[in-house]
Design a protein around this motif. Structure first.
Motif, short mmCIF file in Angstrom:
data_model
loop_
_atom_site.label_atom_id
_atom_site.label_comp_id
_atom_site.label_asym_id
_atom_site.label_seq_id
_atom_site.Cartn_x
_atom_site.Cartn_y
_atom_site.Cartn_z
N TYR A 107 -13.26 -2.99 -8.40
CA TYR A 107 -11.82 -2.98 -8.66
C TYR A 107 -11.52 -2.12 -9.90
CZ TYR A 107 -7.25 -4.67 -10.22
OH TYR A 107 -5.95 -4.74 -10.67
N GLY B 29 -11.64 1.51 -9.25
CA GLY B 29 -10.64 2.04 -8.31
C GLY B 29 -11.12 2.19 -6.88
N ASN C 57 -8.70 1.50 -3.91
CA ASN C 57 -7.52 2.36 -3.75
C ASN C 57 -7.87 3.52 -2.83
OD1 ASN C 57 -6.54 0.66 -5.74
ND2 ASN C 57 -6.86 2.14 -7.39
N THR D 140 -6.00 6.75 0.00
CA THR D 140 -4.83 7.43 0.55
C THR D 140 -5.13 7.85 1.98
OG1 THR D 140 -4.15 8.28 -1.61
CG2 THR D 140 -3.28 9.41 0.32
N LYS E 218 -0.37 5.20 0.60
CA LYS E 218 -1.17 4.98 -0.60
C LYS E 218 -1.42 3.48 -0.73
CE LYS E 218 -0.55 7.62 -4.21
NZ LYS E 218 0.04 8.34 -5.38
N MET F 138 -3.51 0.30 -2.59
CA MET F 138 -4.24 -0.09 -3.79
C MET F 138 -4.29 -1.60 -3.92
SD MET F 138 -1.48 0.79 -6.83
CE MET F 138 -2.59 0.15 -8.08
N ALA F 139 -5.39 -2.07 -4.50
CA ALA F 139 -5.50 -3.49 -4.82
C ALA F 139 -4.75 -3.73 -6.12
CB ALA F 139 -6.96 -3.90 -4.96
N THR F 140 -3.92 -4.75 -6.16
CA THR F 140 -3.13 -5.05 -7.36
C THR F 140 -3.76 -6.16 -8.19
OG1 THR F 140 -1.75 -6.51 -6.01
CG2 THR F 140 -0.96 -4.27 -6.35
N GLY G 75 -2.66 -6.59 -2.48
CA GLY G 75 -2.48 -5.17 -2.73
C GLY G 75 -1.09 -4.69 -2.38
N SER G 76 -0.95 -3.38 -2.38
CA SER G 76 0.32 -2.76 -2.02
C SER G 76 0.06 -1.53 -1.17
CB SER G 76 1.11 -2.37 -3.27
OG SER G 76 0.48 -1.32 -3.96
N THR H 95 7.74 0.46 -0.22
CA THR H 95 6.46 -0.10 -0.65
C THR H 95 6.37 -1.54 -0.17
OG1 THR H 95 6.46 1.27 -2.65
CG2 THR H 95 4.99 -0.62 -2.64
#
Length: 229
Positions: free
Chosen positions: A74, A77, A80, A82, A118, A120-122, A140-141, A158
């Motif tokens: 995490y 990154g 994350n 794309t 895109k 990503m883990a939040t 995530g988002s 988003t």
């Protein structure tokens, strides 16, 4: 060294315990971001392996080992990624596809534009080891962006993502390998530049993208394995 993102410390925590039928080795088993190990004070409690005698070697990994793995990747990154039209294997990602599902996108973008996702883990993914299961909860988002003719991007909306995954483990060629399976996923709208819409309309297409694009990428990384001590 596990890969470019993480390393593992298998150093002994204490002297080997020698008994008549076996030897016990108490190893650290801490995964950390590559080149960034400070000697974490958060060390798993010692545990014992149930007495068995039908193999020469037994290895046991506590939940803490996988938690440090989750933290390390995490931090680096690794969660994350794309996804763009040129990397999507099964169909063209563009505003026309999303516009056919969400009228608000069709109104916003009359001309079809390529779309980029895109992800990503939040939060640090949560590892849970049970007697018959190994699960990973990922918060995530996912940001959906239109790629304009001048190569700039415009954010459409988003989504928040909550994904429950199971992992199966095996040992091959002196490495601990895993395979990820998506169990269930939930989406909610975090922000929108095209107006409010019913997120449930997108669940099928987004779940399909995750199953066909994201999960295979994750499994390709997991298949490289963790080196064993």
């Amino acid at each position: 060294q596990i890969d470019d993102l993480a390393e593992v410390d298998y150093s002994l925590r204490s002297l080997p315990a020698v008994f008549q039928p076996f030897i016990d080795l108490d190893l650290k088993g801490v995964v950390f971001p590559a080149g960034n190990y400070t000697g974490s004070p958060d060390i798993a409690a010692s545990f014992t392996i149930p007495d068995q005698s039908d193999a020469m070697l037994y290895l046991a990994f506590p939940e803490h080992f996988f938690q440090t793995s989750s933290f390390a990747y995490y931090t680096a990154g690794a969660f994350n990624m794309t996804i763009a039209e040129e990397t999507c294997s099964y169909f063209n990602l563009n505003t026309e596809i999303f516009g056919s599902i969400i009228p608000e996108v069709a109104k916003y973008s009359v001309t079809p534009y390529p779309v980029m996702l895109k992800l990503m883990a939040t939060e640090i993914p949560v590892i849970s080891l049970q007697q018959d299961s190994f699960t990973v909860e990922i918060q995530g988002s996912m940001e959906v962006l239109a790629i304009l003719p001048d190569s700039t991007t415009q954010s459409l909306f988003t989504l928040n993502i909550a994904a429950n995954n199971s992992i199966s483990l095996n040992i091959f060629d002196q490495k601990l390998m895993g395979s990820l399976c998506l169990n269930r996923i939930q989406f909610s709208l975090a922000h929108s530049n095209v107006g409010s819409f019913e997120v449930l309309l997108l669940k099928n297409i987004l779940s399909y993208i995750l199953q066909t694009e994201v999960i295979p990428l994750a499994n390709a990384k997991l298949s490289k394995g963790f080196p064993l001590p």
